[in-house]
Design a protein around this motif. Structure first.
Motif, short mmCIF file in Angstrom:
data_model
loop_
_atom_site.label_atom_id
_atom_site.label_comp_id
_atom_site.label_asym_id
_atom_site.label_seq_id
_atom_site.Cartn_x
_atom_site.Cartn_y
_atom_site.Cartn_z
N THR A 179 4.37 2.10 1.82
CA THR A 179 3.79 2.75 3.17
C THR A 179 4.00 0.72 4.20
O THR A 179 3.85 1.26 5.40
CB THR A 179 2.61 3.33 3.13
OG1 THR A 179 2.51 4.52 2.55
CG2 THR A 179 2.08 3.58 4.43
N ASP A 180 3.10 0.29 3.30
CA ASP A 180 3.24 -1.29 3.72
C ASP A 180 3.45 -1.81 2.91
O ASP A 180 3.48 -1.91 1.95
CB ASP A 180 1.19 -1.80 4.24
CG ASP A 180 1.50 -1.14 5.79
OD1 ASP A 180 1.59 -1.04 6.56
OD2 ASP A 180 0.25 0.10 6.09
N SER A 215 0.59 -1.07 0.34
CA SER A 215 0.56 0.11 0.16
C SER A 215 1.16 1.25 0.01
O SER A 215 2.18 1.69 0.20
CB SER A 215 -0.72 -0.22 1.62
OG SER A 215 -2.30 -1.36 1.54
N GLU A 267 -3.44 -2.39 -1.04
CA GLU A 267 -3.08 -4.55 -0.59
C GLU A 267 -3.05 -4.34 -2.02
O GLU A 267 -3.86 -5.54 -2.97
CB GLU A 267 -4.00 -5.07 -0.29
CG GLU A 267 -4.36 -4.21 1.66
CD GLU A 267 -3.68 -5.20 1.77
OE1 GLU A 267 -3.50 -6.52 1.76
OE2 GLU A 267 -3.47 -4.67 2.74
#
Lengths: 254, 274
Positions: free
Chosen positions: A65-66, A15, A30
């Motif tokens: 970010t993720d 993400s 995702e």
């Protein structure tokens, strides 16, 4: 046949959010995607769906970010010449000649002079610009500039080629020609290509696999495999149908 | 910052006629040449008519000025005084350009240096170089060193500003490209992308410095440093106005020559732009 088994690029639950004045914007949510070694994968989607952001994350110019992105088993933590990047706006160094632009990465790698010159000459022949070796970028047409951009990325012989709407700024004739040349280069060099475009025909003509993205926030909506052999006949029924199917799919999601 | 000696680039009026380029990089053709001749003749005629009406110590005629110029040239004095001026002009400009360029690149590139020095720079930069003449006199005396110091300050701030702007506005895109091609240190990035990208700006600073610093030279010499400016003021004090104007013309000629030389260097270094 190519060996498509080992993953060259693995994008795992990635993400990307931007902090702005109006709060947090989610550009990608995702995303999971795997590209096999030697595979030609195109990320297809409308403007603003985050496909360029995804490519920048893989190139290491930005960080997710993720989630994690691994290339050949190693976590991406910054740009690396093993992931050659080609940009829509070319971004050639205007103060360097064609030859010097192509040699840029080789100089940084400390490749000895003689070897470097041979390699540059080889690349100039591949892109058909030997006669323009000493020209400056401003003397070149858009198509020629992008050939140089491609040669510059390829000169250091990366395993991965990341291409961000590379043919988006050239006219249709030139675009077809460049697509044709790219497929040849890809076949001859066995690179893994991650290609970003909003041009459905381009995606169908080039790719082993098409990843359809939709926004906002960008996420993977579908993955379509194209098994037909290349060069692909754009007026063949399967081609027309495939383009139409993808068109409907993208339209229904925007 | 451009000077008033930029080559003409518009295509209106008589300038649109077929042209050939001369060594001075200007567009020339016979019509232009003719108009220039008429304009110059007119100017000299007005000057001559005016000079004939008033005493020579108020306004010498063109002929008297030409005579004075010739006399200075033949006696060798002209070269001596020009040499004196160059003796503080050249080191002042050279050191000022190098130091200003380095500080500009450093501050433009490093956020730390920028943050640390911005307050000082903001306060010191607006001070006209000539205001420093008091320190030049106290610290160095008004010889060559003092005059060179004034010239140095002029060249320093002009080049600093242009280099700073140039480096600060370096294309982010090109920096990104360089990193994807394996540039991984600040040193390499500066050398391969930032400085080449800022070079047009830096060279504009150099050109402006080279021109503007002739003013610093003359001003410092009016205060007493030896050189062409000193001759202008002492001749005037003796009411030898023809000699005064002769030396004013010398300044004009060396300005044009130095500006031309810098332009040549500039177009050589920036041939990728033309």
């Amino acid at each position: 046949m190519r060996d498509h088994n080992d993953a060259a690029i693995t994008i795992d639950g990635v993400s990307k959010q931007y902090e702005g004045e109006g709060g947090t914007t989610t550009a990608l949510r995702e995303i999971s995607l795997s590209v096999s070694s030697g595979e030609f994968v195109t990320v297809l989607g409308p403007s603003g769906c985050g496909k360029t952001t995804l490519l920048r994350l893989v190139s290491g110019l930005e960080s997710p970010t993720d989630g994690d992105i691994t290339v050949e088993g190693k976590l991406v933590q910054g740009p690396d010449p093993n992931r050659g990047t080609v940009f829509q706006a070319y971004h050639l160094f205007p103060w360097l000649t064609v030859r010097e632009n192509v040699a840029f990465g080789l100089v940084e790698q400390g490749v000895p002079d003689a070897e470097r010159q041979d390699r540059v000459q080889e690349m100039l022949e591949v892109i058909g610009l030997s006669n323009f070796a000493d020209a400056y970028p401003k003397e070149l047409s858009g198509g020629m500039k992008q050939r140089v951009g491609l040669a510059r990325a390829l000169a250091v012989d990366p395993d991965i080629l990341l291409m961000d709407e590379p043919f988006g700024s050239v006219d249709m004739q030139t675009r077809r020609q460049l697509q044709h040349e790219l497929i040849h280069i890809w076949r001859d060099t066995d690179k893994t290509v991650l290609f970003v475009t909003h041009d459905i025909e381009e995606a169908v003509a080039l790719s082993d696999r098409i990843v359809v993205m939709s926004g906002t926030p960008g996420c993977v909506q579908a993955t379509v495999s194209v098994a037909e052999s290349r060069p692909r006949n754009r007026s063949a029924q399967w081609f027309v149908d495939q383009v139409e199917t993808l068109f409907e799919r993208i339209k229904s999601n925007t | 910052m451009a000077t008033e000696f930029d080559p003409v680039a518009d295509s209106s009026g008589i300038r649109s006629q077929p042209t050939t380029t001369t060594a001075f990089g200007r567009e020339w053709n016979l019509t232009r040449l003719w108009y220039g001749f008429v304009g110059t003749a007119g100017f000299l005629a007005v000057w001559w008519a005016g000079g004939r009406e008033v005493p020579s110590y108020l306004l010498p005629t063109p002929g008297e000025v030409a005579g004075a110029l010739w006399a200075e040239l033949v006696s060798g004095e002209l070269l001596v005084h020009l040499g004196e001026s160059l003796l503080h002009y050249i080191p002042g400009v050279a050191v000022g350009i190098v130091a200003g360029g380095l500080l500009g690149i450093g501050m433009g590139w490093s956020l730390v240096i920028d943050a640390a020095l911005t307050p000082v720079v903001r306060v010191l930069r607006p001070i006209p170089p000539l205001a420093w003449i008091v320190f030049a006199i106290i610290w160095l005396g008004l010889g060559h060193t003092g005059a060179a110091f004034i010239v140095f300050i002029g060249a320093f701030w002009i080049t600093f500003y242009n280099a700073y702007e140039g480096v600060e506005s370096t294309s982010r895109d090109l920096i990104e490209v360089a990193t994807t091609l394996g540039v991984d240190s600040n040193r390499r990035l500066l050398w391969r992308v930032v400085i080449p990208d800022a070079l047009p700006g830096i060279l504009t600073g150099v050109r402006t410095s080279v021109g503007q610093c002739w003013m610093m030279v003359i001003a410092a010499e009016l205060f007493g440093a030896p050189g062409v400016g000193y001759e202008i003021i002492t001749s005037a004090n003796n009411l030898a106005m023809a000699r005064s104007i002769a030396y004013m013309l010398v300044i004009s000629v060396v300005f044009l020559l130095s500006d031309w030389a810098v332009r040549r260097v500039r177009s050589y270094l920036l041939d990728w732009q033309q």
